[in-house]
Design a protein around this motif. Structure first.
Motif, PDB file in Angstrom:
ATOM      1  N   PHE A 131      11.756   3.396  -2.879  1.00 47.56           N
ATOM      2  CA  PHE A 131      12.514   4.631  -3.081  1.00 47.56           C
ATOM      3  C   PHE A 131      13.187   5.014  -1.763  1.00 47.56           C
ATOM      4  CE2 PHE A 131      10.957   6.341  -7.180  1.00 47.56           C
ATOM      5  CZ  PHE A 131       9.874   5.504  -7.413  1.00 47.56           C
ATOM      6  N   PRO A 132      14.461   4.673  -1.572  1.00 51.88           N
ATOM      7  CA  PRO A 132      15.126   5.136  -0.353  1.00 51.88           C
ATOM      8  C   PRO A 132      15.234   6.659  -0.381  1.00 51.88           C
ATOM      9  CG  PRO A 132      16.474   3.543  -1.548  1.00 51.88           C
ATOM     10  CD  PRO A 132      15.369   3.935  -2.457  1.00 51.88           C
ATOM     11  N   SER A 154      18.149   2.372  -8.999  1.00 49.13           N
ATOM     12  CA  SER A 154      17.416   2.946 -10.127  1.00 49.13           C
ATOM     13  C   SER A 154      16.325   3.913  -9.684  1.00 49.13           C
ATOM     14  CB  SER A 154      16.821   1.835 -10.982  1.00 49.13           C
ATOM     15  OG  SER A 154      16.026   1.017 -10.163  1.00 49.13           O
ATOM     16  N   THR A 155      15.928   3.876  -8.400  1.00 45.87           N
ATOM     17  CA  THR A 155      14.866   4.774  -7.941  1.00 45.87           C
ATOM     18  C   THR A 155      15.243   5.408  -6.610  1.00 45.87           C
ATOM     19  OG1 THR A 155      13.823   2.835  -6.959  1.00 45.87           O
ATOM     20  CG2 THR A 155      12.950   3.574  -9.063  1.00 45.87           C
ATOM     21  N   ILE A 156      15.053   6.716  -6.510  1.00 45.68           N
ATOM     22  CA  ILE A 156      15.427   7.446  -5.295  1.00 45.68           C
ATOM     23  C   ILE A 156      14.386   8.513  -4.978  1.00 45.68           C
ATOM     24  CG2 ILE A 156      17.066   9.170  -4.412  1.00 45.68           C
ATOM     25  CD1 ILE A 156      19.259   7.586  -5.783  1.00 45.68           C
ATOM     26  N   ASN A 175      13.237   6.507   5.050  1.00 44.63           N
ATOM     27  CA  ASN A 175      14.607   6.835   5.447  1.00 44.63           C
ATOM     28  C   ASN A 175      15.043   6.001   6.649  1.00 44.63           C
ATOM     29  OD1 ASN A 175      13.172   7.910   7.537  1.00 44.63           O
ATOM     30  ND2 ASN A 175      13.782  10.026   7.209  1.00 44.63           N
ATOM     31  N   THR A 176      14.308   4.939   6.940  1.00 42.57           N
ATOM     32  CA  THR A 176      14.622   4.108   8.108  1.00 42.57           C
ATOM     33  C   THR A 176      16.065   3.618   8.107  1.00 42.57           C
ATOM     34  OG1 THR A 176      12.378   3.317   7.938  1.00 42.57           O
ATOM     35  CG2 THR A 176      13.806   2.149   9.443  1.00 42.57           C
ATOM     36  N   TYR A 177      16.564   3.250   6.932  1.00 47.23           N
ATOM     37  CA  TYR A 177      17.918   2.685   6.880  1.00 47.23           C
ATOM     38  C   TYR A 177      18.943   3.653   7.458  1.00 47.23           C
ATOM     39  CZ  TYR A 177      19.097   5.647   2.846  1.00 47.23           C
ATOM     40  OH  TYR A 177      19.355   6.721   2.038  1.00 47.23           O
ATOM     41  N   VAL A 178      18.756   4.951   7.201  1.00 46.71           N
ATOM     42  CA  VAL A 178      19.740   5.916   7.690  1.00 46.71           C
ATOM     43  C   VAL A 178      19.425   6.351   9.119  1.00 46.71           C
ATOM     44  CG1 VAL A 178      18.605   7.800   6.489  1.00 46.71           C
ATOM     45  CG2 VAL A 178      20.911   8.098   7.206  1.00 46.71           C
ATOM     46  N   GLN A 214      17.067  -4.094   3.179  1.00 44.70           N
ATOM     47  CA  GLN A 214      15.722  -3.736   2.704  1.00 44.70           C
ATOM     48  C   GLN A 214      15.537  -4.121   1.239  1.00 44.70           C
ATOM     49  OE1 GLN A 214      15.642   0.527   4.025  1.00 44.70           O
ATOM     50  NE2 GLN A 214      13.835  -0.120   5.150  1.00 44.70           N
ATOM     51  N   LEU A 215      16.570  -3.886   0.432  1.00 45.44           N
ATOM     52  CA  LEU A 215      16.459  -4.212  -0.996  1.00 45.44           C
ATOM     53  C   LEU A 215      16.325  -5.719  -1.206  1.00 45.44           C
ATOM     54  CD1 LEU A 215      19.108  -1.689  -2.343  1.00 45.44           C
ATOM     55  CD2 LEU A 215      16.640  -1.569  -2.705  1.00 45.44           C
ATOM     56  N   ASN A 216      17.007  -6.497  -0.352  1.00 46.58           N
ATOM     57  CA  ASN A 216      16.888  -7.954  -0.456  1.00 46.58           C
ATOM     58  C   ASN A 216      15.453  -8.411  -0.238  1.00 46.58           C
ATOM     59  OD1 ASN A 216      19.559  -8.232  -0.953  1.00 46.58           O
ATOM     60  ND2 ASN A 216      20.121  -8.813   1.146  1.00 46.58           N
ATOM     61  N   LEU A 217      14.785  -7.781   0.738  1.00 45.14           N
ATOM     62  CA  LEU A 217      13.400  -8.174   0.997  1.00 45.14           C
ATOM     63  C   LEU A 217      12.528  -7.895  -0.226  1.00 45.14           C
ATOM     64  CD1 LEU A 217      11.162  -9.081   3.166  1.00 45.14           C
ATOM     65  CD2 LEU A 217      10.582  -6.670   3.098  1.00 45.14           C
TER      66      LEU A 217
END
Ligand code: ZN
Length: 607
Positions: free
Chosen positions: A14-15, A47-49, A276-279, A358-361
């Motif tokens: 869940f990002p 699909s999930t947040i 929230n690491t990506y942001v 992250q989603l690829n992993l």
């Protein structure tokens, strides 16, 4: 009424997304968030947040806009669907516990909000959340025993209360996640047993009638302590196995943790996590080149781009152009890859790219059964070049002999296990260094600043109005130093590094605390740990001068200098040999100021 949402069946990420960044609708505002929201709603269609229930507080939303969002029973989710009718994500709303109960500087009365389970659920429903977390009291590392117990008890009571609200009094179609807190195996064990006892007493013993998930909190402060994270998750799984007839049915979520430890969470049976690491990384201009490695955006080349749709916008010559736009004014408009963009869109592209990595992993992990020998081999290979991860493997090998086998097969020597000293510290919330922490705050030194100048804090606030800081900067200017190329960072005895732009924050203006020889060691450690982390992230391509005359502040700099071991070079002035007395008033002396000017001019002459 629609049916109650089901918990995720597969390993799910869940990002964290902030949607309410100003007046409605969803894509109207938000800077970097605006491009992230656009990417997620229109391109990724995630699909999930996870959306933090109080995130709008950070955007200073006024009362009128707040009411506009939720007029006539409209939910945030309705607004999202209105933006893209083919898209309807599962929304997970946390409880805002961290904001409500930890940082006390928020004024929530203008939104008619209270720190009660009822008020929080009400807001979660306004968002249109599918999964809702119980109102919890995070436990900071090192909190003393008495305050820890009080907080755990309150979180447990609120968890039970959420069950009553969801299944009895409100009867709403959401799936509840009950927060679990504890900083050690024993604390988790105690917490979970107490929670299940109370659930039984209140009549929620039939799981199939009253399903819920468990969500582990208080993890963010220990996000780099992998062995401890593993221990806490394991404690939860073990305790469930001991007290529940069908523990696999209860979904487990981990709050706020991602990064290199993710594959191990999958192995341990965690069902979902958020982050929230990506942001955060994007806000510091860090670009993921793989799941375990990131580079500063200014240093990447076309070879570092991948196949995600967001990299397409900055491929070829557009990469140079994107770097240029980052250095421009905030609202200047440019054409990039045929589209009109502003500076914050570039930050957005970096964030969305990071998210794709992250989603690829997650996709890669889901190819394996987490309990299979094949996956364990994958884990050992993954950990191979990273000593911290190898320690996790070593720890797991004490409960799963397959890892010993695999290590032998790979001719790998597992490291010795260390006993963490993390919990030896004991602090009280009365002195609260969590109110400001630059290492957890979006920030980056702008490229035109070449030198980071560290000064010690002053009783007078803001620091720049103090006699010492004023005197130093006036002297530099009068002697021809270009102060626009200097980022001043004040070393606060309470909070550690405070860059100049944060000096006027309430938490900085209001504290009154200066380090002395009587300051407890744990506070000194906190300040030096933050300084070290700060320099590791922000000083890689900068010069660092610490201009500090004496006392604990100078000792902290010397300690960090030693710990960084040349990774960041720090020039400590005045020089040891020229210092008559080790007191901070030395920095006001002409001889030392002259040396400072000469050093700065030397460093800046090529820029
Ligand atoms: Zn990409």
């Amino acid at each position: 009424m629609s049916a109650r949402p089901k918990p995720p069946r597969e390993f799910t990420f869940f990002p964290v997304v902030n949607f309410i960044t100003g007046p409605p609708g969803v894509l109207r505002n938000g800077g970097i968030w605006k491009s992230i929201k656009r990417g997620i709603i229109h391109e990724l269609k995630l699909s999930t947040i996870m959306t933090q229930v109080l995130h709008f507080v950070d955007f200073n939303l006024n009362e009128k806009s707040f009411n506009e969002w939720f007029k006539d029973g409209k939910t945030l989710k309705d607004w999202i669907i209105q933006e893209n009718p083919t898209y309807s994500p599962i929304l997970f709303a946390d409880s805002g516990g961290f904001k409500l109960l930890y940082n006390r500087e928020y004024d929530l009365s203008k939104y008619q909000l209270k720190a009660t389970p009822e008020s929080v659920l009400d807001l979660q429903l306004k968002l249109g959340a599918d999964y809702v977390a119980s109102l919890d009291y995070p436990i900071p590392p090192g909190l003393n025993k008495k305050e820890t117990n009080e907080r755990m008890e309150k979180s447990i009571m609120n968890a039970v209360r959420l069950m009553e609200l969801v299944y009895d009094s409100h009867d709403v179609d959401v799936f509840p996640y009950l927060a679990v807190h504890g900083r050690s195996y024993e604390e988790i064990q105690y917490y979970v047993k107490r929670l299940f006892n109370l659930l039984e007493e209140t009549g929620f013993n039939e799981y199939s009638h009253y399903p819920f998930g468990l969500a582990i909190g208080s993890m963010v402060p220990i996000k780099n302590h992998y062995e401890l994270i593993v221990e806490i998750i394991k404690a939860l799984k073990d305790t469930l196995l001991e007290i529940h007839s069908d523990p696999e049915k209860i979904p487990i979520h981990v709050f706020g943790i991602s990064g290199r430890i993710t594959p191990f969470m999958y192995y341990l049976g965690v069902n979902s996590f958020d982050s929230n690491t990506y942001v955060k990384a994007a806000q510091n201009l860090q670009f993921f080149v793989s799941y375990t490695q990131k580079k500063k955006f200014y240093t990447i080349t076309n070879r570092d781009l991948d196949l995600c749709p967001f990299c397409d916008c900055i491929r070829g010559r557009n990469l140079q152009k994107a770097k240029k736009i980052l250095k421009s004014k905030s609202y200047s408009r440019y054409i990039l890859n045929g589209k009109e963009v502003i500076k914050s869109d570039i930050y957005g592209i970096i964030a969305l790219h990071n998210l794709s990595v992250q989603l690829n992993l997650i996709g890669e992990l889901k190819k394996y059964n987490p309990k299979s020998r094949e996956f364990k081999e994958w884990l050992v290979r993954y950990a191979n070049s990273d000593n911290k991860l190898l320690k996790v493997v070593a720890k797991l090998s004490t409960i799963d002999e397959d890892f010993i086998d695999i290590a032998t097969k790979f001719k790998l020597k597992l490291p010795k296990l260390s006993k963490g000293q993390f919990y030896a510290q004991r602090i009280s919330l009365k002195r609260d260094p969590t109110k400001f922490d630059i290492t957890k705050t979006p920030y980056s030194v702008s490229p035109e600043k070449r030198v980071i100048l560290i000064l010690s804090c002053t009783p007078k606030k803001p620091y720049s109005k103090s006699t010492t800081h004023k005197l130093i900067f006036r002297y530099l200017q009068e002697h021809g130093v270009d102060i626009k190329k200097i980022e001043k960072v004040t070393l606060s005895g309470m909070y550690g590094p405070v860059p100049q732009d944060f000096e006027k924050e309430t938490s900085i203006l209001e504290y009154d605390f200066v380090l002395s020889s009587r300051t407890p060691e744990e506070q000194i450690t906190l300040v030096s740990t933050r300084l070290k982390e700060f320099l590791e992230v922000h000083a890689k391509d900068k010069w660092v001068i610490a201009y500090i005359g004496g006392g604990p502040y100078r000792k902290i700099v010397q300690r960090v200098q030693k710990e960084l071991n040349g990774k960041v070079s720090i020039i400590l002035l005045p020089d040891e040999t020229q210092l008559k007395r080790r007191v901070n008033s030395e920095v006001r002396k002409k001889t030392h100021l002259k040396t400072l000017v000469a050093t700065l001019k030397g460093l800046l002459k090529n820029y």
